[in-house]
Design a protein around this motif. Structure first.
Motif, PDB file in Angstrom:
ATOM      1  N   VAL A   1       0.841  -1.205   0.000  1.00 15.63           N
ATOM      2  CA  VAL A   1       0.000   0.000   0.000  1.00 15.63           C
ATOM      3  C   VAL A   1       0.874   1.252   0.000  1.00 15.63           C
ATOM      4  O   VAL A   1       0.606   2.218  -0.721  1.00 15.63           O
ATOM      5  N   MET A   2       1.928   1.226   0.803  1.00 14.04           N
ATOM      6  CA  MET A   2       2.848   2.363   0.868  1.00 14.04           C
ATOM      7  C   MET A   2       3.477   2.622  -0.499  1.00 14.04           C
ATOM      8  O   MET A   2       3.505   3.760  -0.990  1.00 14.04           O
ATOM      9  N   SER A   3       3.979   1.575  -1.142  1.00  9.87           N
ATOM     10  CA  SER A   3       4.622   1.717  -2.452  1.00  9.87           C
ATOM     11  C   SER A   3       3.646   2.227  -3.498  1.00  9.87           C
ATOM     12  O   SER A   3       3.972   3.113  -4.304  1.00  9.87           O
ATOM     13  N   ALA A   4       2.436   1.673  -3.489  1.00  5.70           N
ATOM     14  CA  ALA A   4       1.438   2.087  -4.472  1.00  5.70           C
ATOM     15  C   ALA A   4       1.023   3.542  -4.262  1.00  5.70           C
ATOM     16  O   ALA A   4       0.830   4.285  -5.231  1.00  5.70           O
ATOM     17  N   THR A   5       0.919   3.968  -3.012  1.00  7.98           N
ATOM     18  CA  THR A   5       0.533   5.347  -2.729  1.00  7.98           C
ATOM     19  C   THR A   5       1.612   6.320  -3.173  1.00  7.98           C
ATOM     20  O   THR A   5       1.321   7.388  -3.731  1.00  7.98           O
ATOM     21  N   ILE A   6       2.870   5.962  -2.936  1.00  8.50           N
ATOM     22  CA  ILE A   6       3.977   6.804  -3.399  1.00  8.50           C
ATOM     23  C   ILE A   6       3.933   6.955  -4.914  1.00  8.50           C
ATOM     24  O   ILE A   6       4.078   8.053  -5.460  1.00  8.50           O
ATOM     25  N   GLY A   7       3.720   5.842  -5.611  1.00  5.92           N
ATOM     26  CA  GLY A   7       3.640   5.889  -7.063  1.00  5.92           C
ATOM     27  C   GLY A   7       2.484   6.732  -7.550  1.00  5.92           C
ATOM     28  O   GLY A   7       2.612   7.490  -8.519  1.00  5.92           O
ATOM     29  N   ALA A   8       1.335   6.619  -6.873  1.00  4.43           N
ATOM     30  CA  ALA A   8       0.166   7.399  -7.277  1.00  4.43           C
ATOM     31  C   ALA A   8       0.405   8.896  -7.087  1.00  4.43           C
ATOM     32  O   ALA A   8       0.063   9.708  -7.952  1.00  4.43           O
ATOM     33  N   LEU A   9       1.001   9.259  -5.971  1.00  4.92           N
ATOM     34  CA  LEU A   9       1.290  10.671  -5.717  1.00  4.92           C
ATOM     35  C   LEU A   9       2.301  11.216  -6.717  1.00  4.92           C
ATOM     36  O   LEU A   9       2.204  12.365  -7.162  1.00  4.92           O
ATOM     37  N   GLN A  10       3.267  10.379  -7.088  1.00  3.74           N
ATOM     38  CA  GLN A  10       4.275  10.824  -8.054  1.00  3.74           C
ATOM     39  C   GLN A  10       3.646  11.032  -9.428  1.00  3.74           C
ATOM     40  O   GLN A  10       3.963  11.997 -10.135  1.00  3.74           O
TER      41      GLN A  10
END
Length: 295
Positions: free
Chosen positions: A74-83
């Motif tokens: 979830v953390m990795s996916a959220t970082i990618g989405a924000l980027q």
């Protein structure tokens, strides 16, 4: 009997060594790319991003590894989405999520009656508690890591230099970035029980930094980093046995010490080479090093 061999006559120390060596191999491969791509902050953030899932699993009595893996994903996916949205810079997104996930994990685990023990295990790991099942999971994680690193090697290399060129060559730089973040996530999750979320960054960075002082070939750096990490595990466990120190922290300190010693040796050899009469007579070899010879 040798003082180094003596501690590993016990089953739990032998299993800790086996698990630690597997962790060192995983972190050696992934850590090389972390150093090359400047992703140290991401690795640390994913480590802390595991905490809410681990904490929730601890409170509910569920497998902590699965909880940590879900939270890290979830953390990795959220970082990618924000980027991708582009409203926040990469490091700002990571920093905000870093603090949010850490705070959420502490809030959840604070409801546990064994708060201090659980928090210590999450942050610093318990390599001495590794069992046969954990070693099997680490072996599978290493196999997956090697397969992904080999399969996406060209894409990783091209994306590290210029994503536009990688796209022109049909190497799918965006997919390569996702897979690389996935490898970092896998390394952090797999290493969690051994050295914890707080110390895993030491095994990701220090052996790769130490190896990078002697070679600039990526496969060689990975192999050397894995070997240095394995030696750090051996030294850390041995020191923990005789000095009564925390095993995970001892391993992390040994890895960082290896990076320091490697840097000092490389700098010393470079200085001697520059000052030697031979280097003055043959300027073309004055800056020669193992790294330049393998480039």
């Amino acid at each position: 009997m040798s003082p180094i061999i003596e501690p590993f006559r016990t089953d739990f120390m032998l299993q800790a060594l086996a698990g630690g060596v597997l962790v060192a191999a995983i972190c050696g491969v992934v850590g090389t790319w972390v150093v090359i791509r400047g992703m140290a902050f991401l690795g640390e953030a994913i480590g802390h991003g595991m905490l809410p899932g681990v904490a929730l699993a601890t409170v509910l009595g569920a497998p902590v590894t699965l909880g940590g893996a879900a939270s890290a994903i979830v953390m990795s996916a959220t970082i990618g989405a924000l980027q991708r949205r582009g409203r926040l810079t990469y490091d700002t997104s990571i920093g905000l999520l870093f603090v949010a996930m850490l705070s959420l994990g502490v809030i959840i685990i604070s409801h546990s009656r064994s708060f201090a023990t659980d928090a210590t295990a999450m942050l610093f790991g318990d390599v001495l508690a590794l069992g046969p099942d954990d070693i099997t999971v680490l072996a599978v994680a290493l196999a997956v890591t090697l397969a992904v690193a080999l399969g996406f090697h060209r894409a990783f290399v091209a994306s590290a230099f210029d994503p536009r060129i990688a796209g022109t060559l049909g190497l799918h730089p965006q997919l390569a970035q996702v897979m690389l973040v996935g490898l970092v996530t896998l390394a952090v999750v797999a290493s969690y029980q051994a050295v914890g979320s707080l110390l895993v960054i030491a095994l990701l960075l220090a052996p790769a930094v130490a190896a990078g002082r002697w070679t600039n070939r990526i496969p060689t750096t990975m192999a050397c980093a894995a070997a240095i990490g394995a030696v750090a595990v051996l030294i850390g466990l041995t020191a923990s046995w005789y000095a009564g120190t925390a095993a995970g922290a001892s391993i992390a300190c040994a890895a960082i010490l290896a990076a320091v010693v490697s840097g000092l040796l490389r700098s010393g050899l470079d200085l001697l080479r520059r000052l030697s009469p031979t280097s003055e007579r043959t300027p073309c070899t004055a800056g020669h090093s193992p790294a330049s010879s393998q480039g």
